[in-house]
Design a protein around this motif. Sequence first.
Motif, PDB file in Angstrom:
ATOM      1  N   LEU A  29       0.865  -1.181   0.000  1.00 34.98           N
ATOM      2  CA  LEU A  29       0.000   0.000   0.000  1.00 34.98           C
ATOM      3  C   LEU A  29       0.906   1.237   0.000  1.00 34.98           C
ATOM      4  CD1 LEU A  29      -2.543  -1.217   2.680  1.00 34.98           C
ATOM      5  CD2 LEU A  29      -2.708  -1.429   0.207  1.00 34.98           C
ATOM      6  N   SER A  30       1.261   1.697  -1.192  1.00 35.22           N
ATOM      7  CA  SER A  30       2.308   2.704  -1.319  1.00 35.22           C
ATOM      8  C   SER A  30       1.812   4.137  -1.358  1.00 35.22           C
ATOM      9  CB  SER A  30       3.130   2.413  -2.576  1.00 35.22           C
ATOM     10  OG  SER A  30       2.277   2.347  -3.698  1.00 35.22           O
ATOM     11  N   TYR A  31       0.513   4.363  -1.542  1.00 38.27           N
ATOM     12  CA  TYR A  31       0.012   5.729  -1.667  1.00 38.27           C
ATOM     13  C   TYR A  31      -0.646   6.178  -0.374  1.00 38.27           C
ATOM     14  CZ  TYR A  31       0.805   4.549  -6.511  1.00 38.27           C
ATOM     15  OH  TYR A  31       1.377   4.142  -7.674  1.00 38.27           O
ATOM     16  N   CYS A  32      -0.399   7.419  -0.021  1.00 37.83           N
ATOM     17  CA  CYS A  32      -0.861   7.983   1.239  1.00 37.83           C
ATOM     18  C   CYS A  32      -2.146   8.772   1.014  1.00 37.83           C
ATOM     19  CB  CYS A  32       0.228   8.885   1.792  1.00 37.83           C
ATOM     20  SG  CYS A  32      -0.129   9.554   3.387  1.00 37.83           S
ATOM     21  N   VAL A  33      -3.147   8.533   1.869  1.00 42.24           N
ATOM     22  CA  VAL A  33      -4.413   9.255   1.819  1.00 42.24           C
ATOM     23  C   VAL A  33      -4.564  10.016   3.134  1.00 42.24           C
ATOM     24  CG1 VAL A  33      -6.911   9.053   1.607  1.00 42.24           C
ATOM     25  CG2 VAL A  33      -5.438   7.485   0.354  1.00 42.24           C
TER      26      VAL A  33
END
Length: 151
Positions: free
Chosen positions: A81-85
């Motif tokens: 899970l490489s993308y930050c929200v």
Amino acid sequence: MLYYKFKNYEEFKELFGIVKHGNGNKSRKNKILLAFIKNKELLHNAVVSGDYTLLHISDITTMKNTVIEKIIRSGGEDETLSYCVNLIGKTYYSSTYGTDGNKGLCEDGDMKAVRYINYEKGEKIFKMRPGNFTGLSYLKQLMEKLFRKQY
């Protein structure tokens, strides 16, 4: 199988009993919560990990907060899970969605929408209602974890 510490049947009925409505219809109280704690995979994961907190929830608000907390915590530990929200002061991770420097705020000032980037569709920027976006993000993360375990 239902793994829940009830003192007696009366306590079960108090939490999950049938309710009669004024129009003659009947429905079960806390139907979503009952389905959640009856989930076989949830019981299996609790036995394996020794963490029974998800099985001892008595109301839907506690369930929602506990599940969101566990999703956020597990997302930080998962390398895929490489993308930050970043939304409303909370940070979680996704393999598909992310937020930019605006942290979900739309450039056109729309307060009823979240600005996000869909990396699956070539880093395009989209808008979506906040409830739909968080639900979609959580669902996508849970589905990826379930399918990753199967293969």
